[in-house]
Each structure stands twice: as C-alpha cells, then as structure tokens.
Design a protein around this motif. Sequence first.
Motif, PDB file in Angstrom:
ATOM      1  N   HIS A  29      -5.828   2.481  -7.463  1.00 18.14           N
ATOM      2  CA  HIS A  29      -6.616   2.616  -6.266  1.00 18.14           C
ATOM      3  C   HIS A  29      -8.117   2.464  -6.668  1.00 18.14           C
ATOM      4  O   HIS A  29      -8.653   1.644  -5.905  1.00 18.14           O
ATOM      5  N   HIS A  35      -6.448  -4.620   1.201  1.00 24.08           N
ATOM      6  CA  HIS A  35      -6.277  -3.390   0.181  1.00 24.08           C
ATOM      7  C   HIS A  35      -5.008  -3.571  -0.673  1.00 24.08           C
ATOM      8  O   HIS A  35      -4.944  -3.623  -1.759  1.00 24.08           O
ATOM      9  N   ASP A  80       0.953  -1.158  -0.037  1.00 22.49           N
ATOM     10  CA  ASP A  80       0.056   0.123  -0.138  1.00 22.49           C
ATOM     11  C   ASP A  80       0.864   1.168  -0.009  1.00 22.49           C
ATOM     12  O   ASP A  80       0.644   2.315  -0.718  1.00 22.49           O
ATOM     13  N   HIS A  92       0.996   4.089  -2.905  1.00 22.27           N
ATOM     14  CA  HIS A  92       0.570   5.323  -2.611  1.00 22.27           C
ATOM     15  C   HIS A  92       1.832   6.367  -3.419  1.00 22.27           C
ATOM     16  O   HIS A  92       1.670   7.422  -3.991  1.00 22.27           O
ATOM     17  N   LEU A 113      -3.997  -4.120  -4.652  1.00 24.10           N
ATOM     18  CA  LEU A 113      -2.977  -3.200  -5.510  1.00 24.10           C
ATOM     19  C   LEU A 113      -1.720  -3.788  -5.977  1.00 24.10           C
ATOM     20  O   LEU A 113      -1.724  -3.356  -7.206  1.00 24.10           O
TER      21      LEU A 113
HETATM   22 ZN    ZN Z   1      -3.809   2.689  -0.455  1.00 26.18          ZN
END
Ligand code: ZN
Length: 390
Positions: free
Chosen positions: A272, A286, A200, A204, A290
């Motif tokens: 996302h 999550h 994650d 990002h 991704l």
């Molecule tokens: Zn995220």
Amino acid sequence: MKYDFSFQNATKIYFGKDSLNNLEAELNNYGKNILLAYGGGSIKKNGIYDKVIAILNKCNKNVIECSGILPNPALSKMLEGAKLVRENNVDLILAVGGGSVVDCAKGISVASHYEGDDVFQRYWVDCAPLGDHKLVPVASVLTMVGTGSEMNGGSVISDTVNKIKNGRVFPPIVYPKFSILNPEFTYTVPKYQMVSGVFDIMSHLMEQYFSGDDDNTSDYLIEGIYKNVIRAVKIAIEDPTNYEARSNIMWDATVALNQLVACSKTQDWEVHMIEHQLSAYTDCAHGMGLCAISMPYYRYIYKFGLHKFVRFAKEIWKVDATGKTDEQVALEGIDCMEKFAKECGMVTTLKELGATKEMLPDIANSCILGGGYKEVTHEEILEILKNCYE
Ligand code: ZN
Ligand code: NZQ
C-alpha cells in the motif's frame, strides 16, 4: 493469538436491498444542515442521488452539496468541503459514493474546525493525535466496494501539488456513525472498477496475513474471506447483477478492513505504501496499482516468510505440494494469483497504469518504508517497480 489487542468498531451497518429505508430514522438524530458529499456524477446516472435527495427532503434537511470528489481525492477538494462545513454550520456529512468520497468526507470532518493551515501535514504526514477541536459526524451510503472505508477510520488524501498521497487511520471518533450498504447500488460499477476493488480486498487481506508465525484466528478468518472473494468475483464478472455474488463481495470488503482480521497481527502494508506513491504520480485506480506491485513484491519477500507463503499457496490456491520444495510451492501460489488476476482483467504492469520509466526512481524514493517479513529499502522498492514495469 500471540500479541495483546483491543478491538472496537464504532460504525453501525445497515446491509441489504432495503437498507436505504433506515436513512430517514438515522437522519432524525442529526441537525438540519447536511453536507452531501459525492463524486463525479455516477450517482446521478444510476438514480441513487434522487433516492437520497428524496429522503433528505422528507426529513426537511437543508442540503449543501460538495460534488466532484474524484478518485484519489485531492487535498484541495477536502479543504473546499471543510470551508462549506464551516460556512453552513453543517451537522452531518453524508458521503454517497466509493472509498474516495468516504475518505474525503472523513478528511472534511477533521479539517473543518481545525485552526491552522497545516492540517494535512499535521494529521496525514506527521500523524499527530487529534486535537480537541470539533469533529463533524460522518455517515455513508456506499456505491462501490473495496476500501472498507465505510467501517473504518481510514482517510487517504492526495497532495497533488507536492505529489504525496498519504493514508491516516483515525480513531473510532472519525469512523462513519452509520453506513448503508445496498449491494444493488454496486450493479452499475464498471468492470474495471469492480475488479480493481476486488484486488484491493485481496491486498488488504494479504497485508494482514503475511506477518507473524503464530497460530492465529485472524489468519483463518482471512483465508475464508479470501476464498470467498475470489470465488464470488468470477460470478459477478459473468453476471454483474448477481445479488449473492455482489453482496458477498460487499461484506468481504467491509470485514477485510474493519480491524477484525488485524487482531493480534503485526501486519505489513508496504504494498500500500508503494501504491500510494504510484497513484500520486499516475492517478491510477488504487486496486490496479496494488495488483501490479504485489506480484514482484511477494516474489521478492516470500523467502523471508516462507512458511506463510507455502500455507497461502496450499490453502487459497490449492497448490499440490507433492514432490516440490517449499520454495517451489510458495512461488506457484504467487503464479496462481497472477494468473487469476489476469483472467479477471486486473492490471499487472505499471506501464498500463501510465507510469514512465523516468518516474520510477521518484516513486521509489518517496515511499514510506516499512514491511512485514522483510523491511525494504528505497533501492529494493525501485527493483520491485522495475520488475512490474512492462
Ligand atoms: Zn487498499
Ligand atoms: O466519481 P463517480 O462518478 O461516483 O465514479 C466513481 C469513480 O470514478 C465510480 N463509481 C462509484 N460507485 C459507482 C461508480 N460508477 C458506477 N456506479 C457506481 N455505483 O467508481 C470510480 C472509483 O471510485 P473510488 O471511490 O475512487 O473507488 P474506491 O472505492 O476504490 O476508492 C479508492 C480510494 O480509497 C483509498 C484509495 O487509496 C483511493 O484513494 N483507500 C482507502 C482506504 C480506507 N479508507 O481505509 C484503504 C484503501 O487501502 C485505500 O487506500
């Protein structure tokens, strides 16, 4: 720094082994009624619940519990929390947990004094500006890292009935007033969750990095944080209680999504958007979603931002460009990321995340469209999903 920007971050951070000691003084700034928001029970097993309750009792607070906030927090849970806030005249929502708990706490804050039954539609789907209704302050004690929710306005909520998972970035008034980050609290996070959180963070950073063509401080910061996180996670996998590694990962996650490295960046965020709908259909972790989507997505769009993918390959993955075309270098960088992800135990196929082939068109068609170097269509998203199915 090609584009003008404004930067404000409203969250006070207490970081380190003794950071929980600051909770007492902070609590004294708020009224008596505290909503204690937490997840499925990990904080009871690892002792964090007892530590927080002891401080709340010492401060003579009236504690109302909102427990069972599960990963990919549900709209129904958020509304349940909002009702508790109204009924008990809550003065502060204290989230103790990972991104799901912190996101849900922000949602509870926004929903609790909103009049009307369309709060999700209004603020998460239509993204309307906040009205002038009361917002209850939120604070957090973080126990799992990745999302950056501890220092940003993000709140991702799932309408499980209509299969919509939507994220909203709220203005600074919704940010946690303070967040307590003790890296030792993350020692008990299972490896699967830890590496999911790490992807994650990587995602990002990439969502912000893969945009623009100017010489931008944000890109240099991103490269530094990215190199640190892929180094530190290897140590944390071998040695889960390595304080240096855990503390680096924790701070990497916070600065990766607290707006700092977004300055003057147009950004992408399509990975996302696709993951949110994948989660809406599969309830997957999550970061793992991704990870699976990123490889085929970047292999599809790299040619539209070739210079940046070449830089990514050389700077992050140390790809030797001698005698190779830019295309070869860029693709080798993505190959290195995939190899790294597999070595860390991250998931790279949708099948492993519980998706069926029949779901893919619905997932693709329900994604919010956008993109950085390339704006993608629903048809293109379907192709991307098929390319990481198994
Ligand atoms: Zn995220
Ligand atoms: O529920 P409990 O029992 O606490 O267990 C949790 C959960 O099962 C467990 N866990 C947390 N801390 C632990 C621990 N287990 C043992 N020891 C500990 N110290 O970990 C599991 C996952 O927790 P969760 O909070 O769901 O993970 P994460 O922090 O990855 O949050 C994911 C959510 O955040 C959203 C995601 O979409 C997802 O809904 N995001 C929020 C963002 C934001 N606010 O800006 C941005 C992100 O891109 C992301 O979309």
